[in-house]
Every structure is written in C-alpha cells, then in structure tokens.
Design a protein around this motif. Structure first.
Motif, mmCIF file in Angstrom:
data_model
loop_
_atom_site.group_PDB
_atom_site.id
_atom_site.type_symbol
_atom_site.label_atom_id
_atom_site.label_comp_id
_atom_site.label_asym_id
_atom_site.label_seq_id
_atom_site.Cartn_x
_atom_site.Cartn_y
_atom_site.Cartn_z
ATOM 1 N N ALA A 54 -12.969 5.624 2.602
ATOM 2 C CA ALA A 54 -12.983 4.301 3.226
ATOM 3 C C ALA A 54 -13.969 4.253 4.387
ATOM 4 C CB ALA A 54 -11.578 3.944 3.704
ATOM 5 N N GLU A 113 0.499 -2.163 5.466
ATOM 6 C CA GLU A 113 1.173 -2.001 4.180
ATOM 7 C C GLU A 113 1.069 -3.262 3.322
ATOM 8 O OE1 GLU A 113 5.556 -0.798 2.326
ATOM 9 O OE2 GLU A 113 5.291 -1.028 4.488
ATOM 10 N N VAL A 168 -4.616 -5.729 1.206
ATOM 11 C CA VAL A 168 -3.851 -5.170 0.086
ATOM 12 C C VAL A 168 -3.778 -6.177 -1.060
ATOM 13 C CG1 VAL A 168 -1.585 -4.321 -0.630
ATOM 14 C CG2 VAL A 168 -2.576 -3.583 1.551
ATOM 15 N N LEU A 218 -6.823 -5.625 -2.967
ATOM 16 C CA LEU A 218 -6.788 -4.363 -3.711
ATOM 17 C C LEU A 218 -5.786 -4.389 -4.859
ATOM 18 C CD1 LEU A 218 -6.999 -1.989 -0.633
ATOM 19 C CD2 LEU A 218 -8.773 -2.313 -2.368
ATOM 20 N N LEU A 246 -9.965 4.849 -3.860
ATOM 21 C CA LEU A 246 -9.840 4.310 -2.510
ATOM 22 C C LEU A 246 -8.397 4.059 -2.114
ATOM 23 C CD1 LEU A 246 -11.103 2.994 0.052
ATOM 24 C CD2 LEU A 246 -11.190 0.854 -1.242
ATOM 25 N N SER A 247 -7.609 3.487 -3.010
ATOM 26 C CA SER A 247 -6.258 3.094 -2.630
ATOM 27 C C SER A 247 -5.326 3.157 -3.824
ATOM 28 C CB SER A 247 -6.249 1.675 -2.055
ATOM 29 O OG SER A 247 -6.648 0.728 -3.038
ATOM 30 N N LEU A 272 0.829 -1.208 0.000
ATOM 31 C CA LEU A 272 0.000 0.000 0.000
ATOM 32 C C LEU A 272 0.861 1.255 0.000
ATOM 33 C CD1 LEU A 272 -3.012 0.932 0.236
ATOM 34 C CD2 LEU A 272 -2.606 1.111 2.709
ATOM 35 N N VAL A 307 -1.825 1.106 -4.805
ATOM 36 C CA VAL A 307 -0.994 -0.032 -4.420
ATOM 37 C C VAL A 307 0.134 -0.190 -5.429
ATOM 38 C CG1 VAL A 307 -0.946 -2.542 -4.144
ATOM 39 C CG2 VAL A 307 -2.887 -1.224 -3.262
ATOM 40 N N CYS A 356 -8.535 0.860 7.278
ATOM 41 C CA CYS A 356 -7.252 1.043 6.608
ATOM 42 C C CYS A 356 -6.381 -0.189 6.817
ATOM 43 C CB CYS A 356 -6.542 2.290 7.151
ATOM 44 S SG CYS A 356 -4.951 2.613 6.355
ATOM 45 N N ASP A 396 -8.830 7.938 3.456
ATOM 46 C CA ASP A 396 -9.474 7.654 4.744
ATOM 47 C C ASP A 396 -10.961 7.990 4.749
ATOM 48 O OD1 ASP A 396 -7.228 6.710 6.380
ATOM 49 O OD2 ASP A 396 -6.421 8.710 6.073
ATOM 50 N N TRP A 450 -3.993 5.760 0.813
ATOM 51 C CA TRP A 450 -5.312 5.304 1.234
ATOM 52 C C TRP A 450 -6.194 6.522 1.457
ATOM 53 C CZ3 TRP A 450 -7.885 0.879 1.425
ATOM 54 C CH2 TRP A 450 -8.974 0.718 2.289
#
Length: 538
Positions: A63, A73, A78, A81, A174-175, A55, A177, A70, A60, A58
């Motif tokens: 989410a 890492e 993850v 994701l 959202l994220s 990760l 990666v 959350c 927050d 993120w």
C-alpha cells in the motif's frame, strides 16, 4: 532523475488510469448474463455490491508503494475494495481470454469472478492494476456466481505476499475484505455443498494479461485484435524491445520465455507447486498468477500435486512444472504465428531461450542453496542430480532440509571428517518424516560427497552460512498454517492471519519466537482437508 513523490490517499480518493480500456477493443456489457463475447478484449462491467464489506487484512508495504493509506474497518475505501463503490475515474472491466485446461482447449474462459478497477500510479511512477477477485458475475462467469469464499481469498492474499518476500516473481495482494454474505461451495465436488463466508481479495499487478488472452483471439481468427493486444503489451511492458514489428514480436516471445523460465526456477527452488498451470493461468509478464489449489512441497515427492482435480494424471505435479511451462509456451508460440511474417520456425528460438535460461537459473540457484560458488562443472551437476534423487527417495522435508543444511555447512567447513555422521544425524532428525520410512542411505551417501565438495570452497565458513541462509527460507506458507488462519478468521479472529503475515515478510530471518511456524507438517495435517490437498473450488 528523481522518482516522483505522491501523496498518500485512501483508494476511493486516488485517480485511476485505464490504459487497457482506453487502448484495446471492449464492449459495454448489456447485462451480467454469461455468453460468448466475440470480437473484444474485455467487457465493461461494474462489480455487484455486497451486504456488509469490512476489512480483514491489509498489505502495508504494498500500500505504501502504491501511495495508498490504510482504511478503517468500514467506510468508503473498503466499499471501493469490495466493489460497492465505483469512483468517477474507475472504468471497471472483466477481461476476455481462453485457455488450455489440463491440456485440453477450453475455448472462451475470461474473468468470471474478477473485475479490474483500473490502474493506480505507484510512488516510482509505474502503473499497477487493481483487480477485485470475487466481485460478482460477469459475461465470462459461465455457470458460476462470480463470488469467492473466505478460505480461497485468504490463501491468495497470504501467498501472493509470501511469494513476493521470498523473491519469487508474483502478482501481489493489497487487501482482504469480508463481504458479510454467504457463498455456497462444494469444496471437493463430492455433493457436500455448504454455505461459507464470502470475501474479496484485491490483487495487484502491472497487468493480468495472460497467455490465454492471445489464444482466444487466434483461435477465432481475430488477428487484428491479436496484433492490437501484442502491440499494447510491448509498448506498455516491454518498451526496451522497440516499436512493435515482426522482428520485435520474436524478441518479445523470447523475453516472455526467459521470464517464465526464471519464474519456474524460483518455484522449484523454494518447493512451490502451483497446482493448476493452465495456459489461462500463465502471466504474459512471467509472474506467478491465480493462486488456487497451490501447495508447498513438504515431504519431497516430485509426483505430488495439491490439486485433487489433478490426481488422475498429476499433470501439474511439482516435478512436471518445468515441462508444463514449456508446453504452455509452445501453445503461445503457435498463437503468435500470424504476427510473424518471416519463418515461423524463428519462434522456436524462444523455446530454446526457455530451456537454456531454466537450466542455467536452476543450477545457479541450487548451487547457492548448497553454498557452492566455485565452478566445478560436471562434478557439481552430478552432485545436484544425485541430491534430487536422494531427496525423492527419502522424502525429507524440503524447506527444513535446506535450512538445516545451511547451519550444517558452517560446521562442516571447520569440522574433521569424524564429525560428518553426527551432523547428518541432526539433519535427518530435523527433516525426516518417520511415518514415511527410515531409509536414509542415499541421502547419507550424498551428504558425505557434499562435505568433501564443500571443503573445496575458498570463502569463509560464516560467508557460506550467511549466503545459504539468505536463499534457504525458514518460513514458507505451508497449507496447514494457512488452514489454521482460515479457521480462525471464519470465527472472526484474524490474529493468526496477522501473525503469519508478519512472519512471512522476513522468511529468511531466524525469528526464534516463531519457531512453531517453521515446524514440519503435523501428522494430523497429512489428511485433513485444506492442509494437504485442495480442489479448484472456491
């Protein structure tokens, strides 16, 4: 009735819903080789695992709204994701769609590197689709590898959220990666391909269905599939229109047109340039979708486009966006004609709705940006027209000009006429780009007219200033700022990204400790790759 409360859980432990897969016609892809997929809305396909997902960033607030915690890492969340973990409730798919690209029909396109995991239920009970961009090849990848590089993924992550906090209708992110893999890309299609770090962004929207999702069906005579898709979208996302019928299809197109107009008016208000407004990049919900070679108007130039692929025609330049959106809606209207059993000319009402809504919304937003609330009709329209002409002639920084004007308006309302010149000089000094010229006569003349008009307002100076500061952002995601975050992240430093993300959450607040992020584009950034122009390569 109170909203349902949901427990916070990691993404690998939530229950996914799959309304699109369950209600529309799809295939189970036999493999990931590119091919035509006639007769279906989507292909069931799993993401392709990556070597070392970890990760980087993120969102927050998003989410929390989705009821997601959350993750650390590295770990199962993850992995999900990144596409390395498909849980039992997920039904991953790639959508089939077509589109007009740069005005030309391109046939089947589809999700060539995006794979949706399904939908999660937010804390208010609404469903949101989570889609992994860069998750590997699908039947729609054509000659590509289905992957995405860090630079484009970081840009999409940041801009999706930045636009949300500006109040612009948009998909979310959202994220972000990192994959641990390298992806080879030719950034400017000039024969200089090189390996770059790979990444996957999880983007979020109620649905990613777009104009092109309908176009591909009509183009191949799949009218039953066209009707099924339209009925699904109306039931799921436009239930207030009633049960699908020929009359409801017309009202639905009008509402799509209205939402599209509102979206584009927001773009124009904050100086956002999408860069690639193909019909396959137009959301059926009126959301900003597919953040590729976007940019922010810095020197005010209606002919500016950030997309190097568009330099020849400048079809998607800032000043063309309102017309292109109308053209795209016309293509959607043509696509929907098989559903309309009455006079198909009735679809033209939707185009009229777009024109009217756009004009009214743009005028309302621009008057608010100027702190004008009283109704002065023709005088105000003339004032707005002369402003856009003056901005184009002087090429001042759009964001800084309106932000400085917010403070100048407060002083104008209590100043005597002889104070107008010093106020204009301050505004010019803050917003102009000396390397682009020093001709200021048009804007100076406009400022004098504006000062006289502003003094017709009956509200207090503080109220005018506060309202203007609430619609004229101090911070936008300038390309050079995104590029600095990219270069730092490529070395493993995400502090630049995190700081930028935090500041862009409150773009209308002063945040004086971050004044450097509100500065004009430096001279060095006007020609540096990634800071002024980009390509579709990612």
């Amino acid at each position: 009735m109170s909203s349902p409360t949901l427990s916070i859980a990691p993404v690998d432990q939530v229950t996914f819903h799959n309304s699109l897969v369950d209600e529309l016609r799809g295939e189970v892809a036999p493999n990931k080789l590119p091919r035509q997929v006639p007769g279906y809305h989507y292909s069931r396909i799993d993401p392709t695992p990556v070597r070392d997902p970890h990760l980087l960033a993120w969102a927050d607030d998003l989410a929390a709204y989705l009821g997601l915690s959350c993750p650390s890492e590295r770990g199962p969340a993850v992995d999900a994701l990144a596409g390395n973990l498909v849980t039992d409730s997920m039904k991953p798919f790639a959508a089939r769609y077509g589109g007009h690209q740069f005005g030309n029909w391109a046939g089947q396109l589809g999700d060539g590197r995006a794979i949706s995991l399904g939908e999660v239920k937010a804390t208010d009970g609404s469903n949101w689709e989570i889609q992994l961009k860069g998750a590997g090849p699908t039947p729609y990848s054509r000659r590509a590898d289905g992957r995405a590089v860090l630079r484009s993924s970081l840009r999409e992550f940041l801009c999706s959220e930045a636009m949300h906090y500006l109040g612009v209708p948009t998909t979310r992110a959202l994220s972000l990666v990192a994959t641990g893999d390298e992806v080879v890309r030719d950034m400017f299609y000039d024969g200089n391909a090189r390996p770059e770090p790979g990444a996957i962004v999880a983007r979020v929207a109620p649905t990613f269905v777009r104009f092109g999702s309908f176009q591909i069906l009509t183009s191949l005579g799949e009218i039953d599939n066209l009707r099924t898709l339209a009925d699904y979208i109306i039931r799921q996302y436009y239930p207030e229109l009633g049960a699908p019928s020929p009359e409801v299809y017309l009202r639905w197109f009008e509402e799509v047109s209205r939402r599209t107009a509102v979206m584009v008016a927001h773009w124009m208000s904050v100086g956002f340039v999408h860069g690639v407004m193909n019909t396959d990049n137009m959301s059926i919900l009126g959301l900003t979708i597919d953040y590729g070679p976007y940019g922010w108007l810095e020197p005010y130039d209606p002919d500016w486009t950030p997309n190097t692929t568009d330099f020849g025609s400048r079809r998607y330049a800032f000043g063309q966006q309102t017309n292109v959106a109308l053209w795209n809606l016309f293509q959607l209207a043509r696509t929907l004609t098989p559903l309309v059993t009455t006079d198909v000319q009735e679809l033209n009402k939707g185009l009229d709705v777009y024109r009217t809504t756009l004009a009214e919304t743009q005028q309302y937003m621009m008057l608010r940006k100027l702190g004008l609330t009283a109704q002065n009709g023709d005088e105000d329209r003339a004032l707005l027209d002369s402003l856009t002409d003056a901005l184009a002639e002087t090429q001042v920084d759009m964001t800084i000009f309106f932000r400085q004007l917010s403070h100048a308006a407060y002083r104008l309302l209590s100043a005597t006429d002889h104070a107008i010149q010093p106020l204009f000089d301050e505004l010019w000094s803050a917003a102009s780009y000396p390397e682009l010229g020093t001709e200021q006569e048009a804007l100076q003349h406009w400022f004098g007219r504006y000062a006289a008009r502003l003094r017709q307002e009956t509200v207090g100076a503080e109220a005018v200033r506060d309202d203007m500061l609430g619609v004229n952002p101090k911070y936008v995601l300038r390309n050079y700022l995104a590029q600095q975050a990219i270069e730092a992240a490529e070395t493993g430093d995400v502090s630049v990204l995190n700081r930028l993300m935090d500041v862009l959450k409150t773009p209308y607040a002063e945040q004086p400790e971050h004044d450097d992020l509100a500065a004009k584009r430096p001279a060095w950034a006007s020609t540096k790759p990634g800071c002024a122009t980009l390509s579709c390569s990612s």
